[in-house]
Write a protein that holds these residues in place. Structure first.
Motif, PDB file in Angstrom:
ATOM      1  N   HIS A 168     -21.459  49.490 -20.183  1.00 26.38           N
ATOM      2  CA  HIS A 168     -21.700  48.540 -20.187  1.00 26.38           C
ATOM      3  C   HIS A 168     -20.309  47.881 -20.059  1.00 26.38           C
ATOM      4  O   HIS A 168     -19.980  46.693 -19.849  1.00 26.38           O
ATOM      5  N   THR A 169     -19.599  48.536 -19.929  1.00 23.72           N
ATOM      6  CA  THR A 169     -17.711  48.715 -19.827  1.00 23.72           C
ATOM      7  C   THR A 169     -18.057  49.041 -17.975  1.00 23.72           C
ATOM      8  O   THR A 169     -16.969  47.409 -17.933  1.00 23.72           O
ATOM      9  N   ASP A 170     -18.430  49.878 -17.040  1.00 25.99           N
ATOM     10  CA  ASP A 170     -18.141  49.144 -15.769  1.00 25.99           C
ATOM     11  C   ASP A 170     -18.432  47.583 -15.152  1.00 25.99           C
ATOM     12  O   ASP A 170     -18.462  47.463 -14.363  1.00 25.99           O
ATOM     13  N   LEU A 171     -20.031  47.004 -16.354  1.00 25.89           N
ATOM     14  CA  LEU A 171     -20.292  46.236 -16.183  1.00 25.89           C
ATOM     15  C   LEU A 171     -19.440  44.693 -16.529  1.00 25.89           C
ATOM     16  O   LEU A 171     -18.881  43.303 -15.488  1.00 25.89           O
ATOM     17  N   VAL A 172     -18.979  45.309 -17.343  1.00 20.35           N
ATOM     18  CA  VAL A 172     -17.371  44.017 -17.628  1.00 20.35           C
ATOM     19  C   VAL A 172     -16.711  44.190 -16.485  1.00 20.35           C
ATOM     20  O   VAL A 172     -15.684  43.145 -16.912  1.00 20.35           O
ATOM     21  N   ARG A 173     -16.104  45.470 -16.456  1.00 16.41           N
ATOM     22  CA  ARG A 173     -15.136  45.225 -15.489  1.00 16.41           C
ATOM     23  C   ARG A 173     -15.638  44.730 -14.345  1.00 16.41           C
ATOM     24  O   ARG A 173     -14.526  44.177 -13.533  1.00 16.41           O
ATOM     25  N   ALA A 174     -16.658  44.685 -13.711  1.00 20.36           N
ATOM     26  CA  ALA A 174     -16.682  44.767 -12.354  1.00 20.36           C
ATOM     27  C   ALA A 174     -17.341  42.671 -12.644  1.00 20.36           C
ATOM     28  O   ALA A 174     -16.620  42.026 -11.386  1.00 20.36           O
ATOM     29  N   LYS A 175     -17.185  42.713 -13.956  1.00 24.81           N
ATOM     30  CA  LYS A 175     -17.553  40.870 -13.795  1.00 24.81           C
ATOM     31  C   LYS A 175     -15.939  39.994 -14.033  1.00 24.81           C
ATOM     32  O   LYS A 175     -15.644  38.951 -13.475  1.00 24.81           O
ATOM     33  N   GLN A 176     -14.857  41.235 -14.447  1.00 22.97           N
ATOM     34  CA  GLN A 176     -13.913  40.948 -14.542  1.00 22.97           C
ATOM     35  C   GLN A 176     -12.966  40.387 -13.106  1.00 22.97           C
ATOM     36  O   GLN A 176     -12.785  39.277 -12.846  1.00 22.97           O
ATOM     37  N   ARG A 177     -13.538  41.946 -12.358  1.00 23.25           N
ATOM     38  CA  ARG A 177     -12.993  41.401 -10.980  1.00 23.25           C
ATOM     39  C   ARG A 177     -13.366  40.120 -10.309  1.00 23.25           C
ATOM     40  O   ARG A 177     -12.802  39.988  -9.739  1.00 23.25           O
ATOM     41  N   THR A 178     -15.299  40.209 -10.421  1.00 22.35           N
ATOM     42  CA  THR A 178     -15.441  38.846  -9.271  1.00 22.35           C
ATOM     43  C   THR A 178     -14.469  38.071  -9.346  1.00 22.35           C
ATOM     44  O   THR A 178     -14.325  36.990  -9.016  1.00 22.35           O
ATOM     45  N   MET A 179     -15.224  37.338 -11.295  1.00 16.61           N
ATOM     46  CA  MET A 179     -14.252  36.520 -11.014  1.00 16.61           C
ATOM     47  C   MET A 179     -12.536  36.534 -11.270  1.00 16.61           C
ATOM     48  O   MET A 179     -12.005  35.326 -10.691  1.00 16.61           O
ATOM     49  N   GLN A 180     -12.333  37.528 -10.663  1.00 16.23           N
ATOM     50  CA  GLN A 180     -10.350  37.171 -10.467  1.00 16.23           C
ATOM     51  C   GLN A 180     -10.599  37.198  -8.968  1.00 16.23           C
ATOM     52  O   GLN A 180      -9.655  36.298  -8.153  1.00 16.23           O
ATOM     53  N   MET A 181     -11.773  37.869  -7.613  1.00 18.16           N
ATOM     54  CA  MET A 181     -12.141  37.266  -6.899  1.00 18.16           C
ATOM     55  C   MET A 181     -12.369  35.450  -6.447  1.00 18.16           C
ATOM     56  O   MET A 181     -11.654  35.317  -5.368  1.00 18.16           O
ATOM     57  N   LEU A 182     -13.203  35.648  -7.252  1.00 20.38           N
ATOM     58  CA  LEU A 182     -13.384  34.231  -6.668  1.00 20.38           C
ATOM     59  C   LEU A 182     -12.533  33.340  -7.606  1.00 20.38           C
ATOM     60  O   LEU A 182     -12.869  31.814  -7.586  1.00 20.38           O
ATOM     61  N   GLY A 183     -11.641  33.493  -8.353  1.00 17.79           N
ATOM     62  CA  GLY A 183     -10.269  32.079  -8.821  1.00 17.79           C
ATOM     63  C   GLY A 183     -11.176  31.930 -10.321  1.00 17.79           C
ATOM     64  O   GLY A 183     -10.635  30.320  -9.753  1.00 17.79           O
ATOM     65  N   VAL A 184     -11.870  31.979 -10.813  1.00 17.61           N
ATOM     66  CA  VAL A 184     -12.692  31.914 -12.056  1.00 17.61           C
ATOM     67  C   VAL A 184     -11.708  31.606 -13.052  1.00 17.61           C
ATOM     68  O   VAL A 184     -10.965  32.727 -13.420  1.00 17.61           O
ATOM     69  N   ASP A 185     -10.984  30.697 -14.075  1.00 15.26           N
ATOM     70  CA  ASP A 185     -10.444  30.158 -14.355  1.00 15.26           C
ATOM     71  C   ASP A 185     -10.968  30.575 -15.682  1.00 15.26           C
ATOM     72  O   ASP A 185     -12.216  30.207 -16.013  1.00 15.26           O
ATOM     73  N   GLY A 186     -10.686  31.085 -17.137  1.00 17.87           N
ATOM     74  CA  GLY A 186     -11.109  31.345 -18.460  1.00 17.87           C
ATOM     75  C   GLY A 186     -11.000  32.851 -18.189  1.00 17.87           C
ATOM     76  O   GLY A 186     -11.578  33.893 -17.253  1.00 17.87           O
TER      77      GLY A 186
END
Length: 123
Positions: free
Chosen positions: A49-67
């Motif tokens: 699940h570590t890879d999943l959490v990292r991927a979601k954090q990267r995706t949020m950064q790429m999309l500019g999602v705050d929070g």
């Protein structure tokens, strides 16, 4: 305030709990693990699940999602895997994993209890 052992023991009292782990996001290593079965190793699940959490954090950064991520839910045929990154400064870079039996768990109650446990965790 609860330490890691107490927090994991509390997580295991949630209806349907099969396993729980506190995981370091940087390394994927479990800092504490409870529960499991012959078919389920919470430490192995948590590392994956570590890879999943990292991927979601990267995706949020790429999309500019705050929070921040409150939790991530993985629904399997027989299980729920609930992932909750820690929000306290002392828990930065850590997350909790709770693995639930889908037939016995109340997902809303489990999410709320895990939120409370995370809030009480003192590292």
């Amino acid at each position: 305030m609860a330490n890691t052992d107490i927090a994991l023991k509390e997580a295991m009292t949630i209806d349907g709990a099969l396993g729980a782990a506190l995981v370091d996001l940087a390394s994927g290593m479990s800092l504490g693990v409870l529960g499991g079965t012959s078919e389920l190793d919470p430490a192995v699940a948590a590392a994956g699940h570590t890879d999943l959490v990292r991927a979601k954090q990267r995706t949020m950064q790429m999309l500019g999602v705050d929070g921040q991520i409150e939790d991530i839910l993985i629904t399997l045929t027989r299980q729920y895997h609930l992932i909750r990154p820690l929000t306290a400064k002392t828990g930065a870079g850590l997350f909790l994993v709770l693995i639930l039996d889908r037939q016995r768990a109340n997902l809303a109650m489990a999410r709320r209890r895990l939120q409370l446990i995370e809030g009480e965790l003192d590292l």
